[in-house]
Design a protein around this motif. Structure first.
Motif, PDB file in Angstrom:
ATOM      1  N   ARG A  30       0.835  -1.206   0.000  1.00 25.77           N
ATOM      2  CA  ARG A  30       0.000   0.000   0.000  1.00 25.77           C
ATOM      3  C   ARG A  30       0.870   1.257   0.000  1.00 25.77           C
ATOM      4  NH1 ARG A  30      -5.530  -1.005   1.549  1.00 25.77           N
ATOM      5  NH2 ARG A  30      -5.839  -3.232   1.949  1.00 25.77           N
ATOM      6  N   ALA A  31       1.975   1.198   0.728  1.00 28.18           N
ATOM      7  CA  ALA A  31       2.888   2.348   0.769  1.00 28.18           C
ATOM      8  C   ALA A  31       3.582   2.547  -0.579  1.00 28.18           C
ATOM      9  CB  ALA A  31       3.918   2.161   1.882  1.00 28.18           C
ATOM     10  N   PHE A  32       3.908   1.449  -1.256  1.00 23.75           N
ATOM     11  CA  PHE A  32       4.488   1.558  -2.593  1.00 23.75           C
ATOM     12  C   PHE A  32       3.472   2.175  -3.559  1.00 23.75           C
ATOM     13  CE2 PHE A  32       7.046  -2.532  -1.595  1.00 23.75           C
ATOM     14  CZ  PHE A  32       7.984  -1.788  -0.903  1.00 23.75           C
ATOM     15  N   ALA A  33       2.216   1.752  -3.419  1.00 23.11           N
ATOM     16  CA  ALA A  33       1.179   2.207  -4.341  1.00 23.11           C
ATOM     17  C   ALA A  33       0.903   3.693  -4.219  1.00 23.11           C
ATOM     18  CB  ALA A  33      -0.107   1.413  -4.097  1.00 23.11           C
ATOM     19  N   ASP A  34       0.959   4.232  -2.995  1.00 21.76           N
ATOM     20  CA  ASP A  34       0.704   5.667  -2.837  1.00 21.76           C
ATOM     21  C   ASP A  34       1.995   6.487  -2.765  1.00 21.76           C
ATOM     22  OD1 ASP A  34       1.695   5.413  -0.249  1.00 21.76           O
ATOM     23  OD2 ASP A  34      -0.279   5.397   0.686  1.00 21.76           O
ATOM     24  N   PHE A  35       3.134   5.802  -3.087  1.00 25.32           N
ATOM     25  CA  PHE A  35       4.436   6.466  -3.211  1.00 25.32           C
ATOM     26  C   PHE A  35       4.956   7.070  -1.908  1.00 25.32           C
ATOM     27  CE2 PHE A  35       2.235   6.862  -7.336  1.00 25.32           C
ATOM     28  CZ  PHE A  35       3.087   6.083  -8.107  1.00 25.32           C
ATOM     29  N   SER A  36       4.480   6.571  -0.771  1.00 26.28           N
ATOM     30  CA  SER A  36       5.062   7.021   0.494  1.00 26.28           C
ATOM     31  C   SER A  36       6.346   6.252   0.804  1.00 26.28           C
ATOM     32  CB  SER A  36       4.065   6.856   1.642  1.00 26.28           C
ATOM     33  OG  SER A  36       3.623   5.526   1.768  1.00 26.28           O
ATOM     34  N   LEU A  37       6.569   5.130   0.106  1.00 30.95           N
ATOM     35  CA  LEU A  37       7.839   4.409   0.169  1.00 30.95           C
ATOM     36  C   LEU A  37       8.290   4.109  -1.259  1.00 30.95           C
ATOM     37  CD1 LEU A  37       7.428   1.717   2.990  1.00 30.95           C
ATOM     38  CD2 LEU A  37       8.757   3.820   3.095  1.00 30.95           C
ATOM     39  N   GLU A  38       9.601   4.100  -1.457  1.00 34.31           N
ATOM     40  CA  GLU A  38      10.145   3.764  -2.766  1.00 34.31           C
ATOM     41  C   GLU A  38      10.259   2.254  -2.898  1.00 34.31           C
ATOM     42  OE1 GLU A  38      14.164   4.506  -5.496  1.00 34.31           O
ATOM     43  OE2 GLU A  38      13.908   5.522  -3.553  1.00 34.31           O
ATOM     44  N   ARG A  39       9.666   1.716  -3.943  1.00 33.61           N
ATOM     45  CA  ARG A  39       9.653   0.267  -4.127  1.00 33.61           C
ATOM     46  C   ARG A  39      11.048  -0.269  -4.455  1.00 33.61           C
ATOM     47  NH1 ARG A  39       5.819  -3.353  -5.517  1.00 33.61           N
ATOM     48  NH2 ARG A  39       4.295  -1.693  -5.828  1.00 33.61           N
ATOM     49  N   GLN A  40      11.405  -1.358  -3.764  1.00 33.46           N
ATOM     50  CA  GLN A  40      12.588  -2.136  -4.107  1.00 33.46           C
ATOM     51  C   GLN A  40      12.137  -3.590  -4.174  1.00 33.46           C
ATOM     52  OE1 GLN A  40      15.663  -3.419  -1.204  1.00 33.46           O
ATOM     53  NE2 GLN A  40      17.054  -2.100  -2.351  1.00 33.46           N
ATOM     54  N   PRO A  41      12.273  -4.247  -5.324  1.00 32.65           N
ATOM     55  CA  PRO A  41      11.798  -5.629  -5.450  1.00 32.65           C
ATOM     56  C   PRO A  41      12.403  -6.526  -4.381  1.00 32.65           C
ATOM     57  CG  PRO A  41      12.398  -4.745  -7.592  1.00 32.65           C
ATOM     58  CD  PRO A  41      12.875  -3.745  -6.575  1.00 32.65           C
ATOM     59  N   SER A  42      11.584  -7.425  -3.844  1.00 31.31           N
ATOM     60  CA  SER A  42      12.082  -8.416  -2.899  1.00 31.31           C
ATOM     61  C   SER A  42      12.732  -9.551  -3.667  1.00 31.31           C
ATOM     62  CB  SER A  42      10.922  -8.954  -2.051  1.00 31.31           C
ATOM     63  OG  SER A  42      11.332 -10.079  -1.298  1.00 31.31           O
TER      64      SER A  42
END
Length: 224
Positions: A191-203
């Motif tokens: 959810r944080a990745f989706a609203d850009f409050s966290l920067e996505r890093q693939p697991s």
């Protein structure tokens, strides 16, 4: 625990993540990785719609929001740990002699301890345990094994024993398909990745969020 985190985070930079109001979690979307869908000669990405969060009790809701705050706080550390581990290993490739590698690693550790120890000291016990899980999510390796690889088996054992005094296991892994709290952490991250409050890093772990959601939805229905 402080020395452990310094070793794992190597070259780490610290960044603050802005927090959102508790009521802001409603319905978001996420672009899922995978094949594109063709429609009228336009490539469209697959979209996952997040449902509105539902809780069986006020205490469950409170626990989720507390977990969310802690997860968002420590995720940048895990993300940087994965990035810096790659950078450290890449640098060591060019250092041929083992004693030079050890010296380089010690210098990195000392720099981190001097530069970021005050930030790491602010982590609570539960935040430290979440961080250990997220490090496994991002690297595929337990914090114990990372310390063992970077330092020595004895030091890894000692760090784990010390961490246990604070109810923290640095051998902890991340299994969102089997452990409900881990699934909640993954839900918070997505959810944080989706609203850009966290920067996505693939697991580095192989799991699909939509599949995880169905697993836990089925388990909840079975209990009912």
């Amino acid at each position: 625990m402080l020395v452990l985190l310094c070793v794992l985070l190597g070259f780490m930079g610290f960044s603050q993540v802005p927090e959102e109001p508790l009521d802001s979690l409603s319905q978001h979307y996420i672009i899922m990785e995978g094949d594109s869908v063709m429609q009228s000669s336009i490539a469209l990405n697959e979209v996952f719609i997040f449902g509105k969060l539902k809780f069986s009790s006020y205490n469950d809701k409170l626990r989720y929001y507390i977990l969310r705050r802690k997860t968002i706080k420590v995720y940048p550390y895990a993300k940087l740990a994965a990035e810096r581990l790659v950078e450290l290993n890449d640098s060591l490739v060019y250092i041929k002699k083992n004693r030079h590698k050890r010296k380089f690693t010690r210098n990195v550790q000392k720099f981190i301890e001097d530069e970021f120890s005050e930030e790491l000291k602010k982590l609570t016990r539960t935040e430290g345990q979440i961080l250990v899980k997220l490090i496994y999510r991002q690297t595929g390796t337990t914090a114990f094994d990372l310390v063992k690889e970077l330092r020595s088996g004895w030091r890894a054992f000692w760090y784990n024993t010390t961490a246990k005094m604070f109810s923290i296991s640095i051998k902890e892994e991340f299994h969102p398909d089997a452990i409900h709290e881990d699934y909640l952490i993954e839900d918070i991250l997505q959810r944080a990745f989706a609203d850009f409050s966290l920067e996505r890093q693939p697991s580095v772990l192989e799991f699909d969020y939509a599949t995880l959601s169905n697993i836990w939805k089925d388990k909840a229905q079975t209990k009912e």
